[in-house]
Design a protein around this motif. Structure first.
Motif, PDB file in Angstrom:
ATOM      1  N   ASN A 374     -38.990 -15.100 -22.801  1.00  9.87           N
ATOM      2  CA  ASN A 374     -40.405 -15.405 -22.958  1.00  9.87           C
ATOM      3  C   ASN A 374     -41.208 -14.100 -22.930  1.00  9.87           C
ATOM      4  O   ASN A 374     -41.147 -13.350 -21.948  1.00  9.87           O
ATOM      5  CB  ASN A 374     -40.848 -16.345 -21.829  1.00  9.87           C
ATOM      6  N   HIS A 375     -41.960 -13.820 -24.004  1.00 12.88           N
ATOM      7  CA  HIS A 375     -42.651 -12.524 -24.124  1.00 12.88           C
ATOM      8  C   HIS A 375     -43.645 -12.302 -22.984  1.00 12.88           C
ATOM      9  O   HIS A 375     -43.701 -11.198 -22.409  1.00 12.88           O
ATOM     10  CB  HIS A 375     -43.378 -12.435 -25.466  1.00 12.88           C
ATOM     11  N   GLU A 376     -44.400 -13.332 -22.640  1.00 12.03           N
ATOM     12  CA  GLU A 376     -45.379 -13.200 -21.554  1.00 12.03           C
ATOM     13  C   GLU A 376     -44.685 -12.891 -20.233  1.00 12.03           C
ATOM     14  O   GLU A 376     -45.143 -12.044 -19.457  1.00 12.03           O
ATOM     15  CB  GLU A 376     -46.192 -14.493 -21.444  1.00 12.03           C
ATOM     16  N   HIS A 377     -43.565 -13.572 -19.979  1.00 13.56           N
ATOM     17  CA  HIS A 377     -42.804 -13.327 -18.753  1.00 13.56           C
ATOM     18  C   HIS A 377     -42.233 -11.910 -18.733  1.00 13.56           C
ATOM     19  O   HIS A 377     -42.244 -11.234 -17.693  1.00 13.56           O
ATOM     20  CB  HIS A 377     -41.662 -14.337 -18.631  1.00 13.56           C
ATOM     21  N   ARG A 378     -41.732 -11.465 -19.874  1.00 14.63           N
ATOM     22  CA  ARG A 378     -41.176 -10.118 -19.977  1.00 14.63           C
ATOM     23  C   ARG A 378     -42.255  -9.072 -19.712  1.00 14.63           C
ATOM     24  O   ARG A 378     -42.018  -8.084 -19.005  1.00 14.63           O
ATOM     25  CB  ARG A 378     -40.557  -9.900 -21.362  1.00 14.63           C
ATOM     26  N   MET A 379     -43.430  -9.292 -20.259  1.00 12.52           N
ATOM     27  CA  MET A 379     -44.529  -8.336 -20.072  1.00 12.52           C
ATOM     28  C   MET A 379     -44.914  -8.243 -18.595  1.00 12.52           C
ATOM     29  O   MET A 379     -45.159  -7.144 -18.080  1.00 12.52           O
ATOM     30  CB  MET A 379     -45.742  -8.765 -20.911  1.00 12.52           C
ATOM     31  N   TYR A 380     -44.959  -9.395 -17.934  1.00  6.78           N
ATOM     32  CA  TYR A 380     -45.363  -9.392 -16.522  1.00  6.78           C
ATOM     33  C   TYR A 380     -44.367  -8.613 -15.667  1.00  6.78           C
ATOM     34  O   TYR A 380     -44.757  -7.744 -14.867  1.00  6.78           O
ATOM     35  CB  TYR A 380     -45.492 -10.830 -16.004  1.00  6.78           C
ATOM     36  N   ILE A 381     -43.072  -8.893 -15.829  1.00  2.00           N
ATOM     37  CA  ILE A 381     -42.064  -8.223 -15.005  1.00  2.00           C
ATOM     38  C   ILE A 381     -41.947  -6.747 -15.376  1.00  2.00           C
ATOM     39  O   ILE A 381     -41.769  -5.886 -14.492  1.00  2.00           O
ATOM     40  CB  ILE A 381     -40.708  -8.933 -15.125  1.00  2.00           C
ATOM     41  N   ALA A 382     -42.060  -6.421 -16.645  1.00  2.00           N
ATOM     42  CA  ALA A 382     -42.025  -5.013 -17.055  1.00  2.00           C
ATOM     43  C   ALA A 382     -43.157  -4.240 -16.377  1.00  2.00           C
ATOM     44  O   ALA A 382     -42.970  -3.087 -15.948  1.00  2.00           O
ATOM     45  CB  ALA A 382     -42.135  -4.900 -18.572  1.00  2.00           C
ATOM     46  N   ASP A 383     -44.308  -4.870 -16.250  1.00  2.00           N
ATOM     47  CA  ASP A 383     -45.444  -4.221 -15.584  1.00  2.00           C
ATOM     48  C   ASP A 383     -45.162  -4.032 -14.092  1.00  2.00           C
ATOM     49  O   ASP A 383     -45.444  -2.969 -13.527  1.00  2.00           O
ATOM     50  CB  ASP A 383     -46.705  -5.074 -15.786  1.00  2.00           C
ATOM     51  N   VAL A 384     -44.582  -5.046 -13.444  1.00  2.00           N
ATOM     52  CA  VAL A 384     -44.229  -4.928 -12.026  1.00  2.00           C
ATOM     53  C   VAL A 384     -43.221  -3.800 -11.824  1.00  2.00           C
ATOM     54  O   VAL A 384     -43.304  -3.030 -10.866  1.00  2.00           O
ATOM     55  CB  VAL A 384     -43.663  -6.261 -11.491  1.00  2.00           C
ATOM     56  N   TRP A 385     -42.260  -3.698 -12.734  1.00  2.00           N
ATOM     57  CA  TRP A 385     -41.209  -2.692 -12.618  1.00  2.00           C
ATOM     58  C   TRP A 385     -41.600  -1.338 -13.200  1.00  2.00           C
ATOM     59  O   TRP A 385     -40.813  -0.378 -13.134  1.00  2.00           O
ATOM     60  CB  TRP A 385     -39.938  -3.205 -13.300  1.00  2.00           C
ATOM     61  N   ASN A 386     -42.782  -1.277 -13.802  1.00  2.00           N
ATOM     62  CA  ASN A 386     -43.289  -0.023 -14.380  1.00  2.00           C
ATOM     63  C   ASN A 386     -42.366   0.523 -15.473  1.00  2.00           C
ATOM     64  O   ASN A 386     -42.059   1.708 -15.537  1.00  2.00           O
ATOM     65  CB  ASN A 386     -43.487   1.037 -13.282  1.00  2.00           C
ATOM     66  N   ILE A 387     -41.916  -0.409 -16.353  1.00  2.00           N
ATOM     67  CA  ILE A 387     -41.136  -0.014 -17.521  1.00  2.00           C
ATOM     68  C   ILE A 387     -41.784  -0.611 -18.765  1.00  2.00           C
ATOM     69  O   ILE A 387     -42.684  -1.454 -18.674  1.00  2.00           O
ATOM     70  CB  ILE A 387     -39.667  -0.494 -17.427  1.00  2.00           C
ATOM     71  N   GLU A 388     -41.340  -0.199 -19.926  1.00  2.00           N
ATOM     72  CA  GLU A 388     -41.821  -0.771 -21.173  1.00  2.00           C
ATOM     73  C   GLU A 388     -41.102  -2.101 -21.429  1.00  2.00           C
ATOM     74  O   GLU A 388     -39.895  -2.219 -21.195  1.00  2.00           O
ATOM     75  CB  GLU A 388     -41.551   0.186 -22.339  1.00  2.00           C
ATOM     76  N   GLU A 389     -41.841  -3.076 -21.937  1.00  2.00           N
ATOM     77  CA  GLU A 389     -41.235  -4.379 -22.215  1.00  2.00           C
ATOM     78  C   GLU A 389     -40.062  -4.255 -23.170  1.00  2.00           C
ATOM     79  O   GLU A 389     -39.038  -4.941 -23.008  1.00  2.00           O
ATOM     80  CB  GLU A 389     -42.294  -5.333 -22.785  1.00  2.00           C
ATOM     81  N   LYS A 390     -40.149  -3.361 -24.134  1.00  2.00           N
ATOM     82  CA  LYS A 390     -39.069  -3.197 -25.112  1.00  2.00           C
ATOM     83  C   LYS A 390     -37.786  -2.665 -24.475  1.00  2.00           C
ATOM     84  O   LYS A 390     -36.692  -2.829 -25.030  1.00  2.00           O
ATOM     85  CB  LYS A 390     -39.511  -2.264 -26.239  1.00  2.00           C
ATOM     86  N   ASP A 391     -37.908  -2.032 -23.321  1.00  2.00           N
ATOM     87  CA  ASP A 391     -36.730  -1.496 -22.637  1.00  2.00           C
ATOM     88  C   ASP A 391     -36.025  -2.529 -21.758  1.00  2.00           C
ATOM     89  O   ASP A 391     -34.960  -2.248 -21.195  1.00  2.00           O
ATOM     90  CB  ASP A 391     -37.125  -0.289 -21.769  1.00  2.00           C
ATOM     91  N   LEU A 392     -36.622  -3.714 -21.627  1.00  2.00           N
ATOM     92  CA  LEU A 392     -36.023  -4.778 -20.824  1.00  2.00           C
ATOM     93  C   LEU A 392     -34.984  -5.503 -21.680  1.00  2.00           C
ATOM     94  O   LEU A 392     -35.305  -6.016 -22.758  1.00  2.00           O
ATOM     95  CB  LEU A 392     -37.111  -5.756 -20.379  1.00  2.00           C
ATOM     96  N   PRO A 393     -33.716  -5.530 -21.259  1.00  2.00           N
ATOM     97  CA  PRO A 393     -32.688  -6.192 -22.070  1.00  2.00           C
ATOM     98  C   PRO A 393     -32.990  -7.677 -22.277  1.00  2.00           C
ATOM     99  O   PRO A 393     -33.752  -8.289 -21.527  1.00  2.00           O
ATOM    100  CB  PRO A 393     -31.409  -6.012 -21.244  1.00  2.00           C
ATOM    101  N   ARG A 394     -32.379  -8.230 -23.309  1.00  2.00           N
ATOM    102  CA  ARG A 394     -32.484  -9.665 -23.571  1.00  2.00           C
ATOM    103  C   ARG A 394     -31.430 -10.398 -22.740  1.00  2.00           C
ATOM    104  O   ARG A 394     -30.751  -9.810 -21.910  1.00  2.00           O
ATOM    105  CB  ARG A 394     -32.291  -9.931 -25.069  1.00  2.00           C
ATOM    106  N   LYS A 395     -31.295 -11.707 -22.984  1.00  2.00           N
ATOM    107  CA  LYS A 395     -30.374 -12.494 -22.155  1.00  2.00           C
ATOM    108  C   LYS A 395     -28.925 -12.161 -22.486  1.00  2.00           C
ATOM    109  O   LYS A 395     -28.575 -11.811 -23.615  1.00  2.00           O
ATOM    110  CB  LYS A 395     -30.631 -13.985 -22.325  1.00  2.00           C
ATOM    111  N   GLY A 396     -28.076 -12.296 -21.452  1.00  2.00           N
ATOM    112  CA  GLY A 396     -26.655 -12.090 -21.617  1.00  2.00           C
ATOM    113  C   GLY A 396     -25.930 -13.419 -21.718  1.00  2.00           C
ATOM    114  O   GLY A 396     -26.404 -14.344 -22.396  1.00  2.00           O
TER     115      GLY A 396
END
Length: 716
Positions: A374-396
């Motif tokens: 979920n893009h919105e969920h990814r954006m929120y957690i990426a912000d908490v972790w201080n990383i770029e959303e694009k750097d967050l892997p997809r599902k395994g």
């Protein structure tokens, strides 16, 4: 006799020089009973005993496992230093050497094969803080999509079913305190008397208060003994049995029509499908007489209040998710949810089976039950972790599917925390071969488990006595496990190990935690606004309030004791019913001439999971020192098997040898073997690798086998 014992204990107390008390929680089942370890120093030795302490869940009770839990962390075989395998033998090394070894191999594997050549295999026995950090470690420090955990083998079917039906998954929709006052209870595939003994008094009190209890199980157990009605079904036929009960409810009009109209979608489709089914077919599939289905439906439909509880007997099947959904269809059809003394409970197996699945260990999940796709969920957690959303892997992929990728050479290195997958997974012979193919295996554990023996590097991890953190129990109550027992040697907490590995990999800025509480405070932020919202929970509150039921959305929120009182968690506020077929999409094992008996598996009261901890307890191991096969005497006679005789059990996947144990309480077409032992007694050597398509749960509860005396007898 009592006076003599009191005199003895008084004499012993005179010789106690010092006494220390350590507050903690039981490391075993999902009740998470609060307890204390009492350490007494005598003139020449120390002695230990564990006692229960008051809490909202188990109210001071302990079972035999809890009373003896301290025996495994104090065991002489406890790993206290990093161990590196050199020429086939483990040798002690320093932490510096261990971390350098990890850095070298992680860098080499990922430079050669990419980030996803590494995987992470987690656990439902670690704290919420460590489960959260493990998900972050995989996705930020390693940048791999491959992370899953052993809870996939435990709670995935119930979690999937609850999410689809209600829109969210919390183990219990109500608190435990409502159970004694409900009027009808359905226990489907759960043997709480042996798996969660300290929950039994809630059900015993309900029975005292007049509740009608229905137990669904192929065997007679300590749990079925309290039932007023025992439906002794064929293994694997739970979904069909639920259809039979549902058909009676509909035909005899026990429906809550107003509730269905206002709060449920999909009932018409379910009703049409169930109407097309024949009772005679359901009887044949389940082996349960029609009159017993009628009795169950009438009692559950007519009583004003009622609850349904499921566990592994229903869930560990290739249609486990659908089977649970069908029991939830029953619950919704009569409107028994979101009201006092009405609801559903998935009786979680592992100590943190609830919390460990909420905050990022699952392949498709981010903290707070957010979706990694979920893009919105990814954006929120990426912000908490201080990383770029694009750097967050997809599902395994799921845990067993990860093992398949190891076998195929796609995953070349693995970090394993607090789990023993070569014993716990289905098709265990295949799993061991897969692990032997790994180029790089790092295991964080307390003992040399069967899987740890295959590692390149073992890291010494702390126990429940030493590792502070939060756990979320069977009812969704977040609790704080105090832990101040001194660590021996160079043992570290799992969270410390992850932070130190992240540091040598150049990711220190994302893992600069100095305490479990610091991690929890980040978890609170990461979960805020999610389904599993912990943002209003603090260590201070947990100490003062002895646990809080999530969601808890602010510091003034008291937590949520009963879910779905006004709306369900789907966007339209309604629950969803779906038709469930009598037959699984993935075919289950069928008994044949070659394999003429059903095999089902489960626990015994004195052991836990693969037995790595409980087999290190002298008191527990003495109660059950070997595995066994429970068999009906008439079946044993047919196969010329004597009681207490060594028996070979064989499926198309492998064979094991265990001792026979006669029981009149099991179906004649079924044998039962517990799953706490390894090697030639590992029942998972016999289990198929087929998975539930919805949640990737293996079908542990239904296998087809043949049996024979282990030693062929002479004809003379």
């Amino acid at each position: 006799m009592t006076e003599m014992l009191l005199k003895y204990f008084r004499e012993q107390q005179k010789h106690v020089e010092t006494e220390r008390i350590y507050n903690t929680q039981c490391p075993y089942c999902s009740m998470q009973c609060k307890m204390q370890l009492v350490e007494q120093t005598h003139v020449k030795r120390k002695t230990y005993k564990t006692i229960g302490t008051d809490n909202p869940t188990s109210q001071g009770r302990l079972c035999i496992k809890g009373m003896n839990a301290h025996q495994h962390p104090l065991h002489k075989d406890r790993i206290q230093y990093p161990l590196l395998k050199v020429n086939g033998e483990f040798v002690k090394i320093s932490w510096r050497e261990a971390l350098d070894y990890i850095k070298e191999h992680v860098t080499e594997i990922q430079e050669k094969n990419g980030a996803d050549a590494l995987g992470v295999y987690g656990s439902a026995s670690i704290t919420n803080e460590e489960a959260y950090l493990l998900g972050k470690f995989a996705r930020v420090a390693l940048k791999t999509k491959y992370i899953d955990y052993n809870g996939r083998l435990c709670m995935s079917a119930a979690a999937s079913a609850a999410s689809k039906t209600f829109g969210m998954d919390r183990g219990f929709t109500n608190s435990l305190q409502e159970i004694p006052f409900t009027e009808c209870i359905m226990l489907a595939g759960t043997n709480i008397a042996e798996c969660q003994p300290t929950i039994m008094p809630y059900f015993e009190k309900a029975k005292e208060n007049g509740a009608f209890i229905i137990a669904i199980d192929p065997r007679e157990t300590g749990t079925t003994k309290i039932a007023d009605l025992h439906l002794k079904l064929k293994p694997g036929s739970d979904a069909a049995l639920a259809n039979g009960i549902l058909k009676v409810i509909i035909e005899e009009n026990y429906l809550d029509e107003r509730f269905l109209q206002e709060r449920v979608n999909g009932f018409e489709e379910v009703m049409q499908y169930v109407a097309s089914l024949e009772f005679s077919v359901i009887e044949e599939i389940t082996g349960v007489p029609l009159e017993k289905m009628y009795q169950a439906a009438r009692m559950f439909g007519q009583r004003e209040t009622g609850m349904i509880f499921t566990a592994r007997g229903v869930e560990q099947q290739t249609d486990g998710s659908a089977a649970v959904q069908n029991f939830l269809n029953i619950l919704l059809s009569v409107g028994k949810i979101g009201k006092p003394r009405c609801g559903y409970g998935a009786i979680t197996g592992q100590g943190n089976g609830q919390g460990a699945r909420e905050h990022g260990q699952k392949a498709d999940q981010l903290p707070g039950y957010r979706s990694i796709e979920n893009h919105e969920h990814r954006m929120y957690i990426a912000d908490v972790w201080n990383i770029e959303e694009k750097d967050l892997p997809r599902k395994g992929v799921s845990a067993y599917e990860m093992i398949e990728k190891i076998h195929d050479g796609e995953i070349k290195g693995l970090f394993l925390v607090c789990s023993n997958p070569t014993v716990s997974n289905p098709n265990a012979n295949f799993v061991k071969k897969a692990f032997e193919k790994l180029e790089f295996l790092v295991v964080a554990d307390m003992f040399e488990s069967e899987t740890a023996k295959l590692a390149n590097l073992i890291l010494p991890a702390s126990s429940y006595l030493e590792d502070e953190g939060t756990m979320t129990n069977v009812e969704g109550r977040v609790t704080l496990r105090e832990a101040s027992f001194p660590r021996r040697g160079e043992i570290k907490h799992d969270w410390e190990i992850l932070c130190e590995i992240a540091k040598v990999l150049g990711k220190e800025e994302y893992f600069s935690f100095s305490s479990a509480e610091e991690i929890f405070n980040e978890l609170r932020i990461a979960s805020k606004g999610g389904i599993a919202d912990y943002s209003g929970i603090t260590y201070e509150r947990l100490r003062a309030e002895k646990g809080i039921l999530w969601p808890c959305r602010s510091l003034t929120d008291k937590g949520t004791e009963r879910l779905f009182e006004t709306r369900f968690a789907h966007s339209d506020g309604k629950a969803m019913m779906v038709p469930v077929s009598n037959q699984a999409i993935v075919p289950k094992a069928k008994i044949t001439k070659k394999y003429p008996l059903y095999l089902t598996t489960g626990r015994v009261v004195s052991h836990y999971l693969t037995g790595v901890q409980t087999r290190k307890s002298a008191s527990l191991s003495a109660r059950n020192f070997e595995s066994f096969m429970e068999i009906h005497p008439s079946t044993a006679k047919k196969y010329e098997i004597s009681n207490q005789e060594l028996v070979q059990i064989e499926s198309s996947y492998g064979r094991i040898v265990v001792r026979s144990k006669f029981s009149e309480g099991i179906r004649p077409d079924t044998v039962f073997v517990p799953f706490h032992w390894a090697d030639s007694q590992n029942v998972n050597n016999l289990v198929s690798e087929k998975l539930d398509p919805a949640c990737k749960m293996p079908g542990f509860k239904v296998s087809a086998v043949n049996i024979s005396p282990s030693v062929k007898r002479s004809s003379y």
